[in-house]
Design a protein around this motif. Structure first.
Motif, PDB file in Angstrom:
ATOM      1  N   ILE A  37       2.454  46.559 -12.970  1.00 41.01           N
ATOM      2  CA  ILE A  37       3.217  47.360 -13.920  1.00 41.01           C
ATOM      3  C   ILE A  37       2.256  47.767 -15.021  1.00 41.01           C
ATOM      4  O   ILE A  37       1.420  46.967 -15.438  1.00 41.01           O
ATOM      5  CB  ILE A  37       4.387  46.533 -14.492  1.00 41.01           C
ATOM      6  N   TRP A  47       6.403  50.935 -13.344  1.00 39.54           N
ATOM      7  CA  TRP A  47       6.135  50.127 -12.160  1.00 39.54           C
ATOM      8  C   TRP A  47       5.204  50.874 -11.232  1.00 39.54           C
ATOM      9  O   TRP A  47       5.440  52.040 -10.904  1.00 39.54           O
ATOM     10  CB  TRP A  47       7.460  49.815 -11.464  1.00 39.54           C
ATOM     11  N   GLU A  50       4.408  46.977  -5.390  1.00 43.39           N
ATOM     12  CA  GLU A  50       4.474  45.547  -5.143  1.00 43.39           C
ATOM     13  C   GLU A  50       4.052  45.204  -3.719  1.00 43.39           C
ATOM     14  O   GLU A  50       3.976  46.079  -2.833  1.00 43.39           O
ATOM     15  CB  GLU A  50       5.884  45.022  -5.404  1.00 43.39           C
ATOM     16  N   THR A  58       5.252  48.267  -1.224  1.00 38.54           N
ATOM     17  CA  THR A  58       6.085  49.394  -1.646  1.00 38.54           C
ATOM     18  C   THR A  58       5.451  49.960  -2.906  1.00 38.54           C
ATOM     19  O   THR A  58       5.060  49.207  -3.797  1.00 38.54           O
ATOM     20  CB  THR A  58       7.528  48.964  -1.961  1.00 38.54           C
ATOM     21  N   ASN A  60       5.321  53.075  -6.104  1.00 38.40           N
ATOM     22  CA  ASN A  60       5.997  54.118  -6.866  1.00 38.40           C
ATOM     23  C   ASN A  60       5.592  55.471  -6.257  1.00 38.40           C
ATOM     24  O   ASN A  60       4.405  55.752  -6.128  1.00 38.40           O
ATOM     25  CB  ASN A  60       5.574  54.043  -8.334  1.00 38.40           C
ATOM     26  N   PRO A  61       6.577  56.292  -5.900  1.00 35.13           N
ATOM     27  CA  PRO A  61       6.235  57.579  -5.274  1.00 35.13           C
ATOM     28  C   PRO A  61       5.277  58.432  -6.105  1.00 35.13           C
ATOM     29  O   PRO A  61       4.475  59.185  -5.559  1.00 35.13           O
ATOM     30  CB  PRO A  61       7.601  58.262  -5.132  1.00 35.13           C
ATOM     31  N   TYR A  94      -0.271  45.089 -16.110  1.00 34.03           N
ATOM     32  CA  TYR A  94       0.258  43.740 -15.934  1.00 34.03           C
ATOM     33  C   TYR A  94       0.510  43.455 -14.458  1.00 34.03           C
ATOM     34  O   TYR A  94       0.950  44.335 -13.713  1.00 34.03           O
ATOM     35  CB  TYR A  94       1.604  43.582 -16.644  1.00 34.03           C
ATOM     36  N   ARG A  98       8.437  38.587  -8.856  1.00 33.03           N
ATOM     37  CA  ARG A  98       9.896  38.615  -8.765  1.00 33.03           C
ATOM     38  C   ARG A  98      10.318  37.898  -7.483  1.00 33.03           C
ATOM     39  O   ARG A  98       9.514  37.695  -6.579  1.00 33.03           O
ATOM     40  CB  ARG A  98      10.445  40.040  -8.790  1.00 33.03           C
ATOM     41  N   HIS A 102      16.890  41.589  -3.295  1.00 32.33           N
ATOM     42  CA  HIS A 102      16.924  42.899  -3.924  1.00 32.33           C
ATOM     43  C   HIS A 102      17.564  42.777  -5.299  1.00 32.33           C
ATOM     44  O   HIS A 102      18.606  42.159  -5.459  1.00 32.33           O
ATOM     45  CB  HIS A 102      17.733  43.874  -3.078  1.00 32.33           C
ATOM     46  N   ASP A 104      16.130  41.201  -7.818  1.00 32.00           N
ATOM     47  CA  ASP A 104      15.569  40.087  -8.584  1.00 32.00           C
ATOM     48  C   ASP A 104      14.655  40.616  -9.690  1.00 32.00           C
ATOM     49  O   ASP A 104      13.913  41.582  -9.492  1.00 32.00           O
ATOM     50  CB  ASP A 104      14.790  39.157  -7.671  1.00 32.00           C
ATOM     51  N   PRO A 105      14.676  39.970 -10.853  1.00 25.49           N
ATOM     52  CA  PRO A 105      13.883  40.460 -11.986  1.00 25.49           C
ATOM     53  C   PRO A 105      12.441  39.955 -11.935  1.00 25.49           C
ATOM     54  O   PRO A 105      12.101  39.059 -11.159  1.00 25.49           O
ATOM     55  CB  PRO A 105      14.606  39.850 -13.186  1.00 25.49           C
ATOM     56  N   PHE A 106      11.627  40.496 -12.820  1.00 29.74           N
ATOM     57  CA  PHE A 106      10.250  40.045 -12.988  1.00 29.74           C
ATOM     58  C   PHE A 106      10.267  38.862 -13.965  1.00 29.74           C
ATOM     59  O   PHE A 106      10.454  39.049 -15.169  1.00 29.74           O
ATOM     60  CB  PHE A 106       9.373  41.178 -13.513  1.00 29.74           C
ATOM     61  N   ASP A 107      10.087  37.663 -13.439  1.00 23.94           N
ATOM     62  CA  ASP A 107      10.288  36.473 -14.271  1.00 23.94           C
ATOM     63  C   ASP A 107       9.004  35.882 -14.836  1.00 23.94           C
ATOM     64  O   ASP A 107       9.050  35.116 -15.795  1.00 23.94           O
ATOM     65  CB  ASP A 107      11.099  35.405 -13.528  1.00 23.94           C
ATOM     66  N   TRP A 109       4.899  37.070 -15.957  1.00 24.63           N
ATOM     67  CA  TRP A 109       3.993  38.192 -16.165  1.00 24.63           C
ATOM     68  C   TRP A 109       2.590  37.675 -16.495  1.00 24.63           C
ATOM     69  O   TRP A 109       2.439  36.625 -17.134  1.00 24.63           O
ATOM     70  CB  TRP A 109       4.481  39.052 -17.342  1.00 24.63           C
ATOM     71  N   GLY A 110       1.594  38.457 -16.115  1.00 28.59           N
ATOM     72  CA  GLY A 110       0.240  38.159 -16.532  1.00 28.59           C
ATOM     73  C   GLY A 110       0.032  38.527 -17.991  1.00 28.59           C
ATOM     74  O   GLY A 110       0.930  39.065 -18.655  1.00 28.59           O
TER      75      GLY A 110
END
Lengths: 119, 106
Positions: A37, A47, A50, A58, A60-61, A94, A98, A102, A104-107, A109-110
């Protein structure tokens, strides 16, 4: 306690390739999804994409044509490469974790890595 | 592409209730979460699955999500809550963040 530690080159010239690595300590690597991110200076979060422990990705387009995210399971590390960078890619990058479900949050972080693109 | 819209700024007096909204098409049909980012720090998850608080997040933080709007509510706001807040949801397999809201406690 899960910790994400990231590193990589902080100063790039236009057209070069951004390369960052994120190592995971204190927790399982498998069973989670690992994201990159970014946050341009003074702006919001975007984002990038991932990967899971088996290497399924996957993106980001908006960045898909320039991004590759990979994983090294033997080292509990993941990496991102972003090609043909421009000044618009200047940002704090960053890594984040997660869960598998489907939504689930980003819990975790770097600490963030500032990447500046300048000639 | 899917967009989440937040107000750029919200101000609140200490001890009062702050509400930050996040709007998106049929947002209520999926999970929304919220992150707090203080100056110079990485984001911290404060609300997930619309209403749940991670361990260590004070009870004054709560969330809701219905229709097209998710809301983060901070009851009894404290000076330490001054930060940027971002909502986040998923558009198919792509994570989407709102533009962020700067909460000022004055």
């Amino acid at each position: 306690q899960v910790q994400l530690h990231q590193w990589g080159a902080g100063l790039l010239k236009p057209s070069e390739t951004l390369s960052l690595t994120c190592a995971v300590y204190g927790g399982s690597f498998s069973g989670y999804y690992w994201s990159w991110i970014r946050q341009p200076p003074g702006k919001g979060l975007e984002w990038i994409g991932e990967i899971n422990h088996s290497g399924s990705t996957t993106y980001n387009p908006s960045l898909k044509s320039r991004v590759i995210i990979s994983v090294d399971r033997s080292k509990n590390q993941m990496s991102v490469k972003l090609g043909s960078v421009t000044a618009a890619d200047t940002a704090l990058y960053y890594c984040a974790r997660r869960g598998r479900a489907h939504g689930d949050p980003f819990d975790y972080w770097g600490q963030g890595t500032l990447v500046t693109v300048s000639s | 592409s899917y967009e989440l819209t937040q107000p750029p700024s919200v101000s609140v007096s200490p001890g009062q209730t702050a509400s930050i909204t996040c709007s998106g098409d049929e947002l209520g049909d999926q999970y929304a979460c919220w992150y707090q980012q203080k100056a110079g720090q990485s984001p911290v998850l404060v609300i997930y699955q619309n209403t749940k608080r991670p361990s260590g997040i004070p009870e004054r933080f709560s969330g809701s999500n219905s229709g097209n709007t998710a809301t983060l509510t901070i009851s009894g706001t404290q000076a330490m809550d001054e930060a940027d807040y971002y909502c986040q949801a998923w558009d198919s397999s792509t994570a989407v963040f709102g533009g962020g809201t700067k909460l000022t406690v004055l």
